[in-house]
Design a protein around this motif. Structure first.
Motif, short mmCIF file in Angstrom:
data_model
loop_
_atom_site.label_atom_id
_atom_site.label_comp_id
_atom_site.label_asym_id
_atom_site.label_seq_id
_atom_site.Cartn_x
_atom_site.Cartn_y
_atom_site.Cartn_z
N GLN A 184 35.82 -23.53 -19.65
CA GLN A 184 35.71 -25.10 -20.26
C GLN A 184 35.82 -25.20 -21.51
N VAL A 185 35.12 -24.30 -22.30
CA VAL A 185 35.43 -24.28 -23.64
C VAL A 185 36.86 -24.16 -24.40
N GLU A 186 37.31 -23.34 -23.63
CA GLU A 186 38.92 -23.14 -23.86
C GLU A 186 39.64 -24.48 -23.50
N GLN A 187 39.29 -24.91 -22.21
CA GLN A 187 40.35 -26.12 -21.77
C GLN A 187 40.14 -27.19 -22.73
N ASP A 188 38.53 -27.39 -23.02
CA ASP A 188 38.41 -28.62 -23.96
C ASP A 188 39.27 -28.57 -25.19
N HIS A 189 39.49 -27.34 -25.82
CA HIS A 189 40.60 -27.09 -26.72
C HIS A 189 41.74 -27.30 -26.53
N LEU A 190 42.31 -26.80 -25.31
CA LEU A 190 43.82 -26.97 -25.04
C LEU A 190 44.10 -28.33 -24.66
N ASP A 191 42.94 -29.37 -24.22
CA ASP A 191 43.26 -30.61 -23.93
C ASP A 191 43.56 -31.40 -25.18
N ALA A 192 42.92 -31.12 -26.07
CA ALA A 192 43.22 -31.61 -27.48
C ALA A 192 44.70 -31.06 -27.99
N PHE A 193 44.78 -29.74 -27.87
CA PHE A 193 45.97 -29.21 -28.56
C PHE A 193 47.38 -29.68 -27.61
N LEU A 194 47.36 -29.46 -26.16
CA LEU A 194 48.43 -29.62 -25.62
C LEU A 194 49.28 -31.00 -25.74
N GLY A 265 56.02 -19.22 -20.35
CA GLY A 265 54.52 -18.59 -20.58
C GLY A 265 53.85 -20.04 -20.62
N THR A 266 52.62 -19.75 -20.74
CA THR A 266 51.57 -20.99 -20.65
C THR A 266 50.91 -20.82 -22.07
N TRP A 267 50.57 -22.11 -22.63
CA TRP A 267 49.48 -22.09 -23.85
C TRP A 267 48.33 -21.81 -23.42
N ARG A 268 47.67 -21.00 -24.25
CA ARG A 268 46.24 -20.77 -24.32
C ARG A 268 45.63 -20.97 -25.28
N PHE A 269 44.38 -20.91 -25.55
CA PHE A 269 43.65 -21.28 -27.08
C PHE A 269 42.41 -19.89 -27.24
N GLY A 270 42.54 -19.37 -28.24
CA GLY A 270 41.45 -18.46 -28.28
C GLY A 270 40.01 -18.89 -28.96
N ALA A 271 39.49 -19.89 -28.06
CA ALA A 271 38.45 -20.54 -28.56
C ALA A 271 37.26 -19.93 -28.62
N GLU A 272 37.01 -18.64 -27.74
CA GLU A 272 35.88 -17.81 -27.81
C GLU A 272 36.14 -16.34 -28.20
N ALA A 273 37.30 -16.13 -28.63
CA ALA A 273 37.60 -14.75 -29.15
C ALA A 273 36.89 -14.44 -30.33
N ASP A 277 39.37 -10.87 -33.61
CA ASP A 277 40.44 -10.87 -32.69
C ASP A 277 41.68 -11.81 -33.28
N PRO A 278 42.97 -11.48 -33.11
CA PRO A 278 43.90 -12.11 -33.76
C PRO A 278 44.07 -13.62 -32.84
N HIS A 279 43.61 -13.73 -31.79
CA HIS A 279 43.57 -14.79 -31.11
C HIS A 279 42.58 -15.77 -31.49
N ALA A 280 41.50 -15.59 -32.22
CA ALA A 280 40.26 -16.12 -32.65
C ALA A 280 40.93 -17.61 -33.20
N GLY A 281 40.39 -18.67 -32.43
CA GLY A 281 40.74 -19.84 -33.10
C GLY A 281 42.14 -20.28 -33.08
N GLN A 282 43.11 -19.49 -32.49
CA GLN A 282 44.43 -20.00 -32.43
C GLN A 282 45.11 -20.29 -31.26
N VAL A 299 50.83 -14.72 -30.33
CA VAL A 299 50.17 -15.73 -31.22
C VAL A 299 51.36 -15.66 -32.24
N PRO A 300 51.45 -17.07 -32.20
CA PRO A 300 52.57 -17.56 -32.98
C PRO A 300 52.23 -17.53 -34.56
N ARG A 301 51.01 -17.79 -34.95
CA ARG A 301 50.71 -17.50 -36.39
C ARG A 301 50.68 -16.12 -36.82
N GLN A 302 50.29 -15.27 -35.78
CA GLN A 302 50.61 -13.89 -36.31
C GLN A 302 52.12 -13.34 -36.63
#
Length: 328
Positions: A184-194, A265-273, A277-282, A299-302
């Motif tokens: 749910q934490v990641e989904q909340d970030h994804l809702d805002a991001f997507l 692919g599918t967008w995801r969000f490293g909300a709890e990494a 972890d390179p995924h953290a916050g990305q 991870v695009p930013r990486q």
């Protein structure tokens, strides 16, 4: 809509784009166009059901009727993004329940020129009567009963008889590639991001100049982006400058979306990494493994940072995604 009928090849390309864009378009529709809650009775707030379950269809149809007061409103330019979102949602919900696949008819005889679904039936996979989603939407807008979507699903299920059951729930698009669903934490970030991916990309492209003729969703544009990055920054540390974050936010979304479309692919969000972890916050893109191969993340930013040391980092990620692209 134009009066000219696209060629079969052009229609097939449009259909592939429809499938390729499903995670972002449908994710954005669910997050930004459907409400989180509604008020019922005497001011009671209830969570709006939008979980791709059969029980969610009456909710979505009722909200659709409130947004589209007449059949003519379905095709009105200002409503087309919403109407397409409804088509995507209803189609994916039916597929998750009865199985089947998305399809298109270049001749326009099935689906009224729009993507439609071929549900499974006792005769085999995708062997059921085709269901035109645009026809369902127009019927719902005209009859205004609120049960058109769920009735279509019941009709597809009835093919299996009273004691029969669909032998799979499937779709050409996996909105949670890699198996596990977002927390749910990641989904909340994804809702805002997507909901902001496409507007952010459009604004970023406008700032860079050249428009979509230059910044197409393809390998060549990633080469151009790599050259721009290497000219703009002397080192990865330069990317940490607060003044660069607006540019990089657009570049992350653009590069990620180009690579995501290449491999579906599918967008995801490293909300709890964890912090290391390179995924953290990305935001990142997950690709499910195919033909026994393991899935992987980009991870695009990486990748943007890696480009300063390796000019081919972005196109290498694109090529890997292309090789992992599932058949649709």
């Amino acid at each position: 809509m134009t009066s000219q009928t696209p060629s079969p090849a052009a229609q097939r390309a449009e259909f592939q784009a429809f499938l390729s864009n499903m995670p972002v378009k449908l994710g954005s529709f669910v997050a930004a166009d459907l409400p989180r809650s509604i008020t019922v009775g005497e001011g009671e707030e209830k969570e709006f059901r939008k979980d791709f379950s059969p029980a969610s269809l009456p909710w979505v149809e009722a909200y659709t009727l409130a947004k589209l007061p007449a059949p003519a409103a379905v095709a009105a330019p200002e409503n087309q993004p919403f109407s397409e979102g409804v088509i995507r949602y209803v189609g994916e919900t039916l597929l998750r329940t009865v199985g089947g696949t998305w399809d298109t008819d270049p001749e326009g005889g099935t689906g009224d020129g729009m993507p439609f679904i071929r549900p499974d039936s006792p005769a085999g996979e995708a062997a059921g009567q085709p269901i035109s989603l645009i026809s369902l939407l127009m019927t719902a807008a005209q009859q205004r009963r609120g049960d058109v979507f769920v009735t279509a699903l019941a009709g597809a299920l009835s093919e299996f008889g009273e004691e029969g059951a669909p032998f799979r729930s499937s779709t050409g698009i996996d909105l949670s590639a890699g198996g596990e669903k977002p927390t749910q934490v990641e989904q909340d970030h994804l809702d805002a991001f997507l909901s902001g991916v496409e507007p952010a990309i459009a604004a970023w492209i406008q700032e860079q100049g050249g428009g979509m003729e230059v910044w197409q969703y393809g390998r060549e544009a990633l080469d151009r982006l790599a050259a721009d990055l290497r000219e703009r920054y002397d080192s990865a540390g330069d990317m940490d400058d607060p003044d660069e974050q607006a540019y990089l936010a657009g570049a992350v979304r653009y590069a990620g979306e180009v690579i995501r479309r290449a491999g579906l692919g599918t967008w995801r969000f490293g909300a709890e990494a964890s912090a290391e972890d390179p995924h953290a916050g990305q935001p990142y893109v997950r690709f499910a493994g195919t033909d026994g191969a393991e899935g992987f993340d980009v991870v695009p930013r990486q990748e943007l940072r890696r480009t300063l040391d390796d000019a081919s980092a972005l196109v290498d990620a694109y090529d890997r995604a292309t090789a992992a692209r599932p058949a649709v």
